[in-house]
Motif scaffolding. Structure first.
Motif, mmCIF file in Angstrom:
data_model
loop_
_atom_site.group_PDB
_atom_site.id
_atom_site.type_symbol
_atom_site.label_atom_id
_atom_site.label_comp_id
_atom_site.label_asym_id
_atom_site.label_seq_id
_atom_site.Cartn_x
_atom_site.Cartn_y
_atom_site.Cartn_z
ATOM 1 N N ASP A 59 85.914 -23.987 -23.800
ATOM 2 C CA ASP A 59 86.193 -22.801 -24.623
ATOM 3 C C ASP A 59 86.192 -21.530 -23.779
ATOM 4 O OD1 ASP A 59 83.518 -22.076 -24.209
ATOM 5 O OD2 ASP A 59 82.867 -22.763 -26.197
ATOM 6 N N GLY A 60 86.539 -20.418 -24.430
ATOM 7 C CA GLY A 60 86.626 -19.142 -23.724
ATOM 8 C C GLY A 60 85.303 -18.669 -23.157
ATOM 9 N N PHE A 61 84.199 -19.030 -23.811
ATOM 10 C CA PHE A 61 82.884 -18.653 -23.307
ATOM 11 C C PHE A 61 82.642 -19.254 -21.921
ATOM 12 C CE2 PHE A 61 81.743 -18.659 -28.017
ATOM 13 C CZ PHE A 61 81.939 -17.299 -28.139
ATOM 14 N N HIS A 62 83.044 -20.518 -21.775
ATOM 15 C CA HIS A 62 82.887 -21.188 -20.479
ATOM 16 C C HIS A 62 83.662 -20.448 -19.395
ATOM 17 C CE1 HIS A 62 82.792 -24.408 -17.454
ATOM 18 N NE2 HIS A 62 84.098 -24.229 -17.343
ATOM 19 N N TRP A 63 84.924 -20.114 -19.711
ATOM 20 C CA TRP A 63 85.753 -19.473 -18.689
ATOM 21 C C TRP A 63 85.318 -18.040 -18.420
ATOM 22 C CZ3 TRP A 63 87.466 -22.863 -15.837
ATOM 23 C CH2 TRP A 63 88.033 -24.052 -16.313
ATOM 24 N N LEU A 85 77.846 -14.243 -34.306
ATOM 25 C CA LEU A 85 77.290 -14.795 -33.073
ATOM 26 C C LEU A 85 78.343 -14.954 -31.984
ATOM 27 C CD1 LEU A 85 74.755 -17.503 -34.334
ATOM 28 C CD2 LEU A 85 74.274 -15.235 -33.377
ATOM 29 N N ASP A 86 79.612 -15.111 -32.381
ATOM 30 C CA ASP A 86 80.674 -15.199 -31.374
ATOM 31 C C ASP A 86 80.772 -13.896 -30.587
ATOM 32 O OD1 ASP A 86 81.398 -17.782 -31.973
ATOM 33 O OD2 ASP A 86 82.904 -17.191 -33.444
ATOM 34 N N MET A 89 77.664 -13.595 -28.375
ATOM 35 C CA MET A 89 77.777 -14.479 -27.217
ATOM 36 C C MET A 89 78.758 -13.901 -26.187
ATOM 37 S SD MET A 89 76.994 -17.363 -25.685
ATOM 38 C CE MET A 89 76.408 -18.542 -26.906
ATOM 39 N N ALA A 90 79.904 -13.397 -26.652
ATOM 40 C CA ALA A 90 80.909 -12.836 -25.745
ATOM 41 C C ALA A 90 80.330 -11.671 -24.948
ATOM 42 C CB ALA A 90 82.133 -12.391 -26.538
ATOM 43 N N MET A 91 79.637 -10.784 -25.636
ATOM 44 C CA MET A 91 79.075 -9.615 -24.954
ATOM 45 C C MET A 91 77.960 -10.015 -23.989
ATOM 46 S SD MET A 91 81.032 -7.320 -25.926
ATOM 47 C CE MET A 91 82.147 -6.866 -27.250
ATOM 48 N N ASP A 97 85.034 -6.267 -24.577
ATOM 49 C CA ASP A 97 85.456 -5.978 -25.949
ATOM 50 C C ASP A 97 85.771 -7.285 -26.648
ATOM 51 O OD1 ASP A 97 86.132 -4.534 -28.229
ATOM 52 O OD2 ASP A 97 87.280 -3.054 -27.091
ATOM 53 N N PHE A 98 85.844 -7.211 -27.986
ATOM 54 C CA PHE A 98 86.071 -8.392 -28.814
ATOM 55 C C PHE A 98 87.000 -7.986 -29.959
ATOM 56 C CE2 PHE A 98 85.316 -11.500 -32.075
ATOM 57 C CZ PHE A 98 84.892 -12.660 -31.439
#
Length: 229
Positions: A59-63, A85-86, A89-91, A97-98
């Motif tokens: 997923d994008g979090f991994h990358w 939570l997405d 997690m991203a931040m 930004d999200f």
């Protein structure tokens, strides 16, 4: 010219994002192999990355985590998921930004421009002197100098000139020039742009350089630079 890497497996959305960003003269790249996003990131060396969360294999979090281990490049997440939570997690992983899908492209472009200004503006502030066609351009004093003399530009003329020489030998659209001046909190009409470019060219004529600012009818302007021997 800023380079963008779009990590998005939805080809329809990727193509639409690429089309919109290309209209702003950004170089846009997509991922070819979602098993090896980092290798492509390193090869492309983009100025900004846009990542979807839901991707093939990882997923994008991994990358995002992997990219952050190599670079501090600005990262914007795109997601159709609306769980708070997405975003958290991203931040936490280092995203800047999200943006939740569906989104308006004007919002995406505004966020990209704001992020690029914030992250890369310090470089522009440190580089006060540029060269073009053998002339020295002082961005702080708004003057251009060569062996034929010195001319002083207005702030608008220098903003236009700066953008043209930053993209030398490439056409800069009238829309891009006007939008850049608007970003500087100035109202600039299409007619005002024409007047400023004509004044800029006339001043550069005093240094024998006016002919290198060319008008491309129906497209924009180009600052040509010939190879100096």
């Amino acid at each position: 010219m800023f380079k963008m890497l779009i990590v998005e497996d939805d080809r329809t959305l990727f193509n639409e994002i690429k089309t919109r960003l290309s209209q702003w003269s950004y170089d846009v790249y997509g991922v070819q192999n979602f098993d090896n996003v980092v290798d492509e990131f390193i090869e492309i060396n983009p100025d900004l990355v846009i990542i979807d969360i839901q991707l093939p294999k990882y997923d994008g979090f991994h990358w995002c985590r992997m990219i952050r281990s190599h670079s501090k490049v600005p990262i914007i997440f795109l997601s159709s998921r609306d769980h708070p939570l997405d975003m958290v997690m991203a931040m936490q992983l280092g995203a800047d930004d999200f943006i939740q899908k569906p989104f308006h492209f004007d919002v995406l472009i505004a966020k990209i421009q704001a992020l690029l200004r914030r992250v890369y503006n310090y470089n522009a502030e440190k580089i006060h002197i540029k060269t073009w066609q053998g002339a020295k351009i002082d961005l702080e004093k708004n003057v251009v100098t060569n062996e034929q003399g010195t001319v002083e530009l207005t702030k608008n003329e220098m903003l236009i000139f700066h953008l043209l020489i930053d993209k030398k030998n490439k056409i800069v659209s009238r829309t891009e020039l006007i939008e850049s001046l608007w970003d500087d909190e100035r109202f600039v009409s299409d007619n005002t742009l024409t007047v400023n470019v004509n004044r800029l060219r006339k001043k550069l004529d005093e240094l024998g350089l006016g002919q290198y600012i060319e008008t491309k009818v129906g497209q924009g302007y180009i600052a040509k630079e010939e190879e100096r021997k």
